[in-house]
Design a protein around this motif. Sequence first.
Motif, PDB file in Angstrom:
ATOM      1  N   HIS A   1      -4.575  -6.900   9.255  1.00  0.00           N
ATOM      2  CA  HIS A   1      -3.984  -7.104   7.917  1.00  0.00           C
ATOM      3  C   HIS A   1      -2.612  -7.793   8.009  1.00  0.00           C
ATOM      4  O   HIS A   1      -2.288  -8.622   7.168  1.00  0.00           O
TER       5      HIS A   1
ATOM      6  N   VAL B   1      -2.948 -11.410   8.051  1.00  0.00           N
ATOM      7  CA  VAL B   1      -3.194 -11.960   6.710  1.00  0.00           C
ATOM      8  C   VAL B   1      -1.861 -12.086   5.967  1.00  0.00           C
ATOM      9  O   VAL B   1      -1.553 -13.131   5.391  1.00  0.00           O
ATOM     10  N   LEU B   2      -1.053 -11.021   6.031  1.00  0.00           N
ATOM     11  CA  LEU B   2       0.235 -11.017   5.309  1.00  0.00           C
ATOM     12  C   LEU B   2       1.139 -12.138   5.808  1.00  0.00           C
ATOM     13  O   LEU B   2       1.842 -12.777   5.030  1.00  0.00           O
TER      14      LEU B   2
ATOM     15  N   ASN C   1      -9.281 -15.137   4.954  1.00  0.00           N
ATOM     16  CA  ASN C   1      -8.560 -13.921   4.559  1.00  0.00           C
ATOM     17  C   ASN C   1      -9.492 -12.807   4.089  1.00  0.00           C
ATOM     18  O   ASN C   1      -9.249 -11.630   4.355  1.00  0.00           O
TER      19      ASN C   1
ATOM     20  N   LEU D   1     -10.000 -10.601  -2.726  1.00  0.00           N
ATOM     21  CA  LEU D   1     -11.126 -11.392  -2.200  1.00  0.00           C
ATOM     22  C   LEU D   1     -11.617 -12.406  -3.226  1.00  0.00           C
ATOM     23  O   LEU D   1     -11.966 -13.537  -2.889  1.00  0.00           O
TER      24      LEU D   1
ATOM     25  N   ASN E   1      -0.791 -11.515  -2.911  1.00  0.00           N
ATOM     26  CA  ASN E   1      -1.864 -10.951  -2.081  1.00  0.00           C
ATOM     27  C   ASN E   1      -1.347  -9.927  -1.084  1.00  0.00           C
ATOM     28  O   ASN E   1      -2.010  -8.937  -0.796  1.00  0.00           O
ATOM     29  N   GLU E   2      -0.160 -10.179  -0.527  1.00  0.00           N
ATOM     30  CA  GLU E   2       0.362  -9.270   0.510  1.00  0.00           C
ATOM     31  C   GLU E   2       0.499  -7.860  -0.052  1.00  0.00           C
ATOM     32  O   GLU E   2       0.059  -6.891   0.549  1.00  0.00           O
TER      33      GLU E   2
ATOM     34  N   VAL F   1      -2.898  -6.245  -0.675  1.00  0.00           N
ATOM     35  CA  VAL F   1      -3.545  -5.752   0.556  1.00  0.00           C
ATOM     36  C   VAL F   1      -2.911  -4.420   0.964  1.00  0.00           C
ATOM     37  O   VAL F   1      -3.606  -3.442   1.259  1.00  0.00           O
TER      38      VAL F   1
ATOM     39  N   ASP G   1      -4.438  -0.530   1.132  1.00  0.00           N
ATOM     40  CA  ASP G   1      -4.346   0.284   2.358  1.00  0.00           C
ATOM     41  C   ASP G   1      -3.675   1.633   2.072  1.00  0.00           C
ATOM     42  O   ASP G   1      -4.073   2.671   2.607  1.00  0.00           O
TER      43      ASP G   1
END
Lengths: 360, 360
Positions: A110, A113-114, A132, B114, B132-133, B136, B140
Amino acid sequence: MSETSAIPASPRQRAGFEVQAPCSSPGVALSDRIAAGLARVSDLMEAELASTSPVVGTVIGHLARYRGKMLRPTLVLTFAELADDRSQISEDSIRLAAVCEMVHLATLVHDDVLDAAQTRRGGPSINARHGNETAVLLGDLLFSRAYALCARVQSPDSERPYAELMGDIAATMCEGELLQLHHRNDQRVARETYFDIVNAKTAGLIGLSCRFGAVAAMPHDSETCDRVERIGRLLGAAFQIQDDILDLTSTEDTLGKPTGKDLGCGTFTLPLILYLHSALDHDRNVCNSLIERMADEPSVAHAARTQLVSLLESSGAMASARNEAQKLVTEAAADISRFPVSEARTALLAMAQQVLDRAR
Amino acid sequence: MSETSAIPASPRQRAGFEVQAPCSSPGVALSDRIAAGLARVSDLMEAELASTSPVVGTVIGHLARYRGKMLRPTLVLTFAELADDRSQISEDSIRLAAVCEMVHLATLVHDDVLDAAQTRRGGPSINARHGNETAVLLGDLLFSRAYALCARVQSPDSERPYAELMGDIAATMCEGELLQLHHRNDQRVARETYFDIVNAKTAGLIGLSCRFGAVAAMPHDSETCDRVERIGRLLGAAFQIQDDILDLTSTEDTLGKPTGKDLGCGTFTLPLILYLHSALDHDRNVCNSLIERMADEPSVAHAARTQLVSLLESSGAMASARNEAQKLVTEAAADISRFPVSEARTALLAMAQQVLDRAR
C-alpha cells in the motif's frame, strides 16, 4: 536490527523468497536455529497465501520482490530465544512471526501505491506492474490472511487476544500515515509530530514483533513482555530515523530502493525539520530553492540533493538527527543488557548497533 | 434484504449516521428491537473509530456518507432473533454486527478508489474529497479496527475464532475483486466466472453476517449456523445480480449513486454476459459500438445506454438475469420458511422479496 543481518550468512532461496541467517552471534547454533525458524515462517506464509485462483496466484508470486531480510520475524524468533533460550521455537512463534511479516508486506504494497513508487528492490513495484487497483486489493488480501492466521493463535490468559493487539497496532500505523499525509509540504511540522508519526507508523509493529517473541516463550510474564515491547519500540524509532537519513544521503544502488522519496512526496523528515527550525530566512530560502530543484531533471536534481545534504551536514542538523537515533539505540541496548548473558542477547546488541551503522 | 428496508421506518440521525428500522414485521416489537440494536451498533462503531488525532477524526467524520441502511448489521440482528427470539440482543451480536459493517465500509472506501468513483450517496467520495492515499489508509484503518473488535468477541468452542472466519471471508472478497479486475474488458467472461466473482466479493460477507447472528444466539448449533450462512449466501448473490441490473437500468437520482459504473470500468455483468454468449457477430458488433459510445459525452452516452438496455430487454437476456436472481431468492425463502413461524421469519421473507423488488 537492520533489514540486512549483522553478519550476513549465505542467502538461500526458498520458493522465491530470500531467507537469511539473522545475526552475528559468535555461536553458530543460534544463527542456525533462527535460519531454520525463518524457513518455517516462509513455508507457512506460502501456505497461507496459496490460492486456488491462478489469477491471484500470479499476483502473489510477484510479492517475492517485496520480501527483504525478514526483520520482524527475526525479531520475533530472537526475542523468543532471549526470553527462554532452552525452548524449541514453538509453532505459535512461527505463526506470529509470519503474521508480523504479512502485515509489514501489506503496508509496503500500500505504501508503494501512496508514494507512486515505480520500483521495489530493483524491480517493478506491484502497482507499477499490475496497477494501483491490484496493489490495493493485494494489500487487503495480505491483511486479511494475516488476521485469519493471527486469530488461530491462542493467547495466554494474561494477554489480550493477539489479533486484537495486531489490529490495534495496524490501526495506529494507518493513523501515523494519515498524520504524515496531512503534513505533506508542511515545512513547519514540529519535531514532536515527526516522532508521533515515526512511533505510530514504524515503532509500533517492531515493538509488537518483539513482544510476540517474548510472549510466546514466556506467556505469563507480562512485565518482561512490556519491557521487550518497549525495547522494540526504541529500536523501531531509531530504525525509521536512520531510514529517513539514508533516504536523503544514500543512492538507489547502495540502498536497493529509490532515494529522495520523502522530499519527492513533500515529507519533511528529522534532519530537515531540525535544520528548518533554527534556520534564518535566508537559509530557509536557499533550502526551499534546493528542494524545488530536486523535482527537476535528474542531473539538476542530483546536484541539488548533494548541496542540500552538505547544508544539513555543515549546519549540524544531520549530526543532531543521528544523535537522536543514537540515544534511542543506547537506551534500548541498556535494557537488552539487563537480560542474562546469552547468544540471543549478544545477537540483539549487535543488531541494535547495526541500526546506526547500516548503509542500507 | 436490501440497502433500503422492506418498510422504511422514520430515519433518525445518530451522530451523523442514519439508522433505520429494518423490516416490515407486522408487530412493532421486532422492528423496535432491531432499531434499538442498530443504534447500539452505531454507537459502538463511533467509539471504536474514535481517534485522539484531530486529523484522523476529520477523515472518519466523512465516513458518515458511506453509511447506508446497515444491511449487514440488520441481518446479524434479525437472524439472531430468528434463531432465538426469546433472548435479548447480546453485546456479542452488537459487536459482530459492527464488525460486519466496518469491513463492508472498508471495502466500499477501497472500491471507490478502484472505480475512481467521484460520488457516494449524493456527495463526494473519500477519494474525491481527500485523495486516493487517504482513502487507501482509511480503508486499512477500518479493516484494522474491525479485526481488533472482532478478536475481542469470544467464539464458542464449536466455532472457529470469529476473527479467523472474518479474515477468511475478507480474503475471499479480495480474491473475487482480483478476479473481476482480471476479466476487465473481457467480453467472453464465462457465466461461471461471473458467479465465482459474485459469490466471493458479495455473498460471502452477507452469509457470514447471517451466521454471526445465528451463532451468537445459538452457539452450539453448528448445523443451524451452516444453514443460515447458506441462506445469506443465496440472498447475497441475488442482491449482487440485482445490483448489477440496476447499475445498467437505473439512474443516479433513483439509485443514489452513479450508474453505468460496471461498463465504465470494463466489467461485464450477468445481463450482458448472457446476451453476448448467444449473440451473433452482427449483434455483438452493435453491442460493442453502443458500449463504446457510453464513454462519449453525457447525452450520447445516455442514448447509447438506453439502446443497450432495450437490446438486453428485447433479447430476453435481462429477463434471464432477473430469473437467476429469482431462483436464488426462492431457494433462500424456502429455507427461511423451514424455521418456525416468528416475527423474524416474516421479516426475513419480506427482506428476501425486496432483493428483487427494490429500485435502489
